[in-house]
Every structure is written in C-alpha cells, then in structure tokens.
Design a protein around this motif. Sequence first.
Motif, PDB file in Angstrom:
ATOM      1  N   LEU A  97     -10.293 -15.259  24.699  1.00 62.27           N
ATOM      2  CA  LEU A  97      -9.821 -15.445  24.274  1.00 62.27           C
ATOM      3  C   LEU A  97      -9.610 -16.684  24.744  1.00 62.27           C
ATOM      4  CD1 LEU A  97      -6.924 -12.819  25.124  1.00 62.27           C
ATOM      5  CD2 LEU A  97      -7.749 -13.880  22.845  1.00 62.27           C
ATOM      6  N   THR A  98     -10.661 -17.269  26.000  1.00 62.56           N
ATOM      7  CA  THR A  98     -10.557 -18.330  26.242  1.00 62.56           C
ATOM      8  C   THR A  98     -11.885 -19.057  27.411  1.00 62.56           C
ATOM      9  OG1 THR A  98      -9.881 -20.173  28.021  1.00 62.56           O
ATOM     10  CG2 THR A  98      -9.749 -17.844  28.605  1.00 62.56           C
ATOM     11  N   ASP A  99     -11.764 -20.582  27.450  1.00 57.67           N
ATOM     12  CA  ASP A  99     -13.012 -21.281  27.736  1.00 57.67           C
ATOM     13  C   ASP A  99     -13.543 -20.798  29.489  1.00 57.67           C
ATOM     14  OD1 ASP A  99     -13.460 -22.631  25.765  1.00 57.67           O
ATOM     15  OD2 ASP A  99     -12.606 -24.285  26.796  1.00 57.67           O
ATOM     16  N   ARG A 100     -12.700 -20.517  30.288  1.00 59.87           N
ATOM     17  CA  ARG A 100     -13.782 -20.025  31.217  1.00 59.87           C
ATOM     18  C   ARG A 100     -13.065 -19.262  32.098  1.00 59.87           C
ATOM     19  NH1 ARG A 100     -18.254 -20.703  32.887  1.00 59.87           N
ATOM     20  NH2 ARG A 100     -18.673 -21.814  31.196  1.00 59.87           N
ATOM     21  N   VAL A 101     -13.685 -18.154  32.681  1.00 56.44           N
ATOM     22  CA  VAL A 101     -12.423 -17.060  33.834  1.00 56.44           C
ATOM     23  C   VAL A 101     -13.142 -16.856  34.912  1.00 56.44           C
ATOM     24  CG1 VAL A 101     -12.653 -14.593  33.565  1.00 56.44           C
ATOM     25  CG2 VAL A 101     -12.056 -15.444  30.816  1.00 56.44           C
ATOM     26  N   TYR A 102     -12.790 -16.938  35.602  1.00 55.25           N
ATOM     27  CA  TYR A 102     -12.695 -16.855  36.847  1.00 55.25           C
ATOM     28  C   TYR A 102     -12.536 -15.604  37.686  1.00 55.25           C
ATOM     29  CZ  TYR A 102     -14.193 -21.932  36.962  1.00 55.25           C
ATOM     30  OH  TYR A 102     -14.743 -23.013  36.158  1.00 55.25           O
ATOM     31  N   THR A 103     -13.081 -14.930  38.038  1.00 54.67           N
ATOM     32  CA  THR A 103     -12.982 -12.798  38.874  1.00 54.67           C
ATOM     33  C   THR A 103     -12.935 -12.859  40.334  1.00 54.67           C
ATOM     34  OG1 THR A 103     -12.197 -11.096  38.070  1.00 54.67           O
ATOM     35  CG2 THR A 103     -14.409 -12.508  37.404  1.00 54.67           C
ATOM     36  N   VAL A 104     -12.050 -12.356  40.690  1.00 53.61           N
ATOM     37  CA  VAL A 104     -12.808 -11.934  41.887  1.00 53.61           C
ATOM     38  C   VAL A 104     -12.217 -10.249  42.588  1.00 53.61           C
ATOM     39  CG1 VAL A 104     -12.207 -12.618  44.297  1.00 53.61           C
ATOM     40  CG2 VAL A 104     -11.951 -14.199  42.439  1.00 53.61           C
ATOM     41  N   GLU A 105     -13.006  -9.216  42.843  1.00 54.29           N
ATOM     42  CA  GLU A 105     -13.097  -8.673  43.205  1.00 54.29           C
ATOM     43  C   GLU A 105     -13.783  -8.446  45.177  1.00 54.29           C
ATOM     44  OE1 GLU A 105     -12.289  -5.591  42.106  1.00 54.29           O
ATOM     45  OE2 GLU A 105     -13.074  -4.646  43.792  1.00 54.29           O
TER      46      GLU A 105
END
Length: 215
Positions: A97-105
């Motif tokens: 859905l969008t350009d850039r995703v940052y995800t933390v686990e």
Amino acid sequence: MDFAVARKRMVGELVKRGITDQRVIDAMLSVPRHLFVEEAMSSQAYSDTSLPIGEKQTISQPYIVARMTELLELKGKERVLELGTGSGYQAAILATLTDRVYTVERIRPLALKARKVLDRLGLLNVNLKIGDGTDGWPEEAPFDGIVVTAGAPHVPECLVEQLAPGGRLVIPVGDRNDQRMVRVVKNADGSVVTEQSLDCRFVRLIGRNGWSEDS
Ligand code: SAM
C-alpha cells in the motif's frame, strides 16, 4: 484447497463487517495469508481469526489488520513504522500500500521467518529490525504512519514525537486482557488529537515503554 477462492470469500466478509477503503480491500485480496502461518494451519488461514505463530505469539485477525490499516489512511507515498512484525503479514499488507515500511520485532526467530516470507513475495520495501520497538525507530523518523500490533499500557510519548505533521499512530491501549484501539493524529502545527475506536485483544507489547516481561 483453493487459497485464492478462500481469500476472496474472507475479504467479502470483511467488507460486510464494514471495511470500505478499496486500496485496503485490494491489498487484503492480494497478500497470501496462508504463507505467513505454519503449513499445518494453512487451511485456517482465511478464517477471520488470529492464529498461533509460535513463541506464544499470534498473527492478528484479518478484520483487525484491515481496520488498523484503514485508520492509517495510506495513499501510497508514506513512510510507515510497524511495531510487532510477528509473522510479517501486516508488514506485507502495508508494503503493498505504500512506498517504505519499517518494522520491528523483539523475538529473533519470528523476525527471521517473517523476513524470509517477505523476501519470497518480493516485498523489498520492508526494512526489518530485531529489538525493542517501544523506542520506535528514531534514526528513520519521522513517519507518516505508525501501527503498533501488540497491546500497550499507554501511548508511548516517543512514538508521538516520531510522527510527521499530519501523521497517524494506531495503537491498542488497555490492560493485559482487553484494549481499545486508539488513534493519535498529529496536526500540521504539532498539536495532537486522540480518538478511540474498536475494542480489541492483543498479546502484550513488552519493552522499555510497554509492559515489563514479568508483569
Ligand atoms: N503484526 C503481526 C502479524 O502480522 O503477524 C502480529 C503481531 S503479534 C499480535 C505481536 C507481536 O509483537 C509479537 O510478535 C511480539 O513478539 C511483538 N512484540 C511485543 N513487544 C514488542 C516490542 N517491544 N518490540 C517489537 N515487537 C514486539
């Protein structure tokens, strides 16, 4: 099992329950949720329920994923931070859905598994970090959207600080059993508006600005 047919049926149910954003509907139709759960559980992947993914964690219920994504109001050019990668499914929805995703686990084996599935789907616009997400990701801030997919005792102030003007933070807040979805919208002048949405039930957000591990 025909996963595409099952997925279409599931999304039809989400629409009946009130999901209206066509971009979110299309994303839910395109991301193969069965790849984010153990193979033995793939026949349940298109039921509108959360499912175990190991390490005492869960992949969220599709309706909740769709609703939280709708609350972000993504148009396609945003930078979005997700806290609680889990299986990687919500990150995959965001990445379509969008350009850039940052995800933390915080749990390494889950993060590594999620990275593999995201790579397999060619979703290379997802940056994944292992660690305590309750600090946000200050080096990459500001974000147009932040979504927290674990239940927090309160809204961490540092996440509000990491929102861009016009940005939206969606986070379940409450006690360890029941939460309410909260949306914080940062206005252009830096002031914030807090709105409450649906009741929900998430695993705990554990970390410096969340629950302590033994609470
Ligand atoms: N978004 C996930 C998905 O699509 O599968 C579901 C997330 S699951 C309900 C919540 C996740 O948050 C768990 O994987 C848990 O380990 C993670 N988590 C809890 N506290 C965290 C923290 N402080 N930082 C990063 N991840 C955290």
